[in-house]
Scaffold this active site. Structure first.
Site: not given
Length: 611
Positions: A2, A606
């Site tokens: 997050c 990512k």
């Protein structure tokens, strides 16, 4: 995973927070939310992208304070619905107006939730984070910093959090354990984020929070403590990122930009380390451990996803060039397998972000068992870089696209340098090293030649992009390249693909091949070239479409393949640095043609900072 942004200062918080969320959206984009304190606590949460949240904030027009927090989510606990989006608030009956954003997983949230329900709390979401908000509220007695410290002493798991409270309009409290968190230091203001990209447009000075550390920020000052309120002094340093590195420029997507950056960043990775004139390698991060590495009896490389594929290439390099027994392993399996770590073992953790939870835990496990701990990471000051005995930075700049491109090349290049570095201290001649380094130094220019063929690769992609099942095959050092090609393909095009050793195809997967199925072969000229040609014939006999990555000048393979992507000739051990580039472009153009969000593929983030 997050994205976290928080601000306290003299400027309006909302524009800074929303700008930061846009820069962090690659870390999570299921939902987003913001809370700004301006007398009252103003909160907005939405499902979907940050742009939707931005429209909502502008429509309401009430987010005018100079203290706030914001979050972009990658779901772990609870579905992708508005009530599960951050920030989460304490129970309204408590009346404190506490808002929390969180990256990580609270492992014991169910037992804490049961206790809080018994205390009379009611919950609106399915998340573990809301439990943390209620717990802080339950323990709040007029001092937010003290309440956060007390709450985190009860928590098991990973977290990076930012907390504000309506009754303390001059206080922002942040803390971390296991998930990254940076505090940017400006003039009369602080910008907190899970990634430097959200900070760099406001200040170049920042400090990283260590595990089990809490920071209390006001507009005038900050202080950092342990969970037991013992003061600690962080190191404020210059950020390694500049704004130009994280801008798209003329490119349509970050992934394409980062593919085209590879020649330049690879030169940066090698610069100052490789001396082709003297045949020497300088790795300042290894320094005092050079002799220990030269005497290592066994090396274990651990990583996840693309980093694991780099480890696989690294194992070929290390065994061939340094003659050290080398293994690679999923970091997530290594830590739970009761691994044998005996005298003379070195564990190398490979991670772009330096924050990958499984890789960090595997490194810590190896270190606890007495191994020399090394890191190969891209982000300066990341957790893995701080946990290691020594290491080497990639120096490839920020990588924003979820599908890794330039970081993979950097990882392979660093592992190649490390292999030669150790091998030179064991048995490699200076003449051999000098020649090998000259070949490495020539790779960036050769990648530029590969990139010149992008339009041809795009056209070939269009011929086969409608097929829903693909195979990616390679042998030897190109087997990991096939795995990486299949991973990139799946990540962003959402087309099913399998990567495997070409010889393994005959042991089952050949049953999948039917008329027209695309099969990608990494078929550069090397010691197993003839074997790969035989595997190509097996596919052709069953009607499969052959797409080959081949060495320039290989005209014969054109008679066996529907499409050929040529790469310049290079020593076998360095071929992955070239052969992976056409596969990156293949995946990119397939995703674009299918209308997919290249930089933000569904369900992916990512940096995976939770298990």
């Amino acid at each position: 995973m997050c994205g976290i942004v928080a601000y306290i200062g003299v400027r309006q918080a909302a524009p800074i927070l929303l700008e930061g969320l846009k820069r962090l959206e690659y870390r999570g984009y299921d939902s987003a939310g913001i809370a700004v304190l301006d007398g009252a606590l103003n909160v907005a949460r939405t499902v979907g992208r940050v742009s939707i949240l931005e429209e909502l904030v502008e429509t309401r027009g009430t987010f005018n304070g100079s203290l706030g927090i914001a979050h972009t989510r990658w779901a772990t606990h609870g579905g992708v619905v508005e009530r599960n989006a951050h920030p989460h608030l304490d129970d309204n009956t408590m009346g404190h107006g506490i808002a929390v954003i969180h990256n990580g997983i609270i492992e014991n949230y169910e037992s804490i939730k049961t206790w809080l329900v018994e205390k009379g709390h009611s919950f609106a979401s399915e998340t573990d984070t809301e439990v943390l908000a209620h717990l802080i509220g339950e323990l709040y007695h007029g001092d937010l910093e003290t309440a956060v410290q007390a709450a985190l002493r009860e928590v098991t798991g990973a977290y990076a959090i930012a907390v504000i409270c309506a009754t303390e309009p001059n206080t922002l409290v942040v803390a971390r354990k296991g998930s990254p968190l940076l505090v940017g230091v400006g003039k009369g203001e602080y910008v907190v984020a899970s990634d430097a990209s959200a900070i760099v447009s406001h200040t170049t000075q920042a400090f990283s929070l260590s595990d089990y550390t809490v920071a209390k920020l006001t507009r005038e000052s900050f202080r950092t403590t342990t969970l037991d309120n013992v003061p600690v002094t962080p190191e404020v340093r210059e950020l390694e990122v500049d704004l130009a590195q994280i801008e798209l420029g003329s490119f349509r997507h970050y992934m394409l930009k980062e593919i085209h950056e590879q020649p330049r960043v690879l030169r940066t990775c090698l610069q100052g380390r490789v001396d082709t004139r003297t045949g020497s390698i300088t790795l300042g991060g290894i320094g005092e451990h050079a002799r220990t590495l030269a005497n290592a009896k066994r090396i274990v490389m651990v990583g996840q996803g693309t980093a694991l594929h780099a480890c696989m290439v690294g194992s070929y390099l290390m065994e061939e060039l340094a003659k050290v027994v080398t293994e690679y392993d999923y970091a997530s399996e290594f830590r739970y397998r009761n691994p044998i770590v005996d005298f003379g073992t070195a564990v190398i953790a490979v991670s772009q972000s330096g924050e990958t939870a499984d890789t960090l835990a595997a490194l810590q496990e190896g270190k606890q068992r007495g191994a020399l701990a090394l890191g190969v990471v891209n982000v300066v000051g990341s957790t893995i870089s701080r946990e290691t005995d020594a290491g080497v930075y990639l120096r490839v700049g920020p990588e924003i696209g979820v599908a890794s491109t330039k970081a993979f090349l950097g990882q392979v290049a660093v592992l190649a340098m490390l292999s030669v570095y150790i091998g030179r201290r064991r048995f490699l001649s200076q003449e051999f090293v000098q020649q090998f380094l000259q070949e490495m130094d020539a790779i960036p220019a050769k990648i530029e030649r590969v990139l010149e063929a992008e339009e041809s690769i795009r056209q070939s992609t269009a011929r086969f992009v409608d097929r829903e099942n693909w195979l990616f095959l390679g042998r030897g050092v190109n087997y990991p390249v096939a795995l990486e090609g299949a991973l990139e393909w799946k990540d962003i095009s959402y087309i099913h693909a399998e990567g495997m050793p070409a010889a393994e195809m005959k042991h089952g997967p050949i049953a999948l091949i039917d008329k027209g199925m695309p099969v990608v072969f990494v078929a550069t000229r090397n010691s197993q070239y003839e074997k790969v040609l035989s595997n190509i014939e097996e596919v052709r006999a069953r009607g499969g479409h052959v797409i080959a990555v081949a060495t320039e000048g290989d005209d014969y393979i054109r008679t066996k393949a529907e499409s050929v992507f040529y790469v310049p000739d290079a020593p076998e051990l360095l071929q992955p640095l070239l052969s992976v580039v056409p596969l990156q472009l293949l995946a990119y153009h397939a995703a674009v043609m299918r209308g997919k969000d290249v930089d933000k593929p569904r369900n992916l983030a990512k940096s995976v900072t939770v298990e």
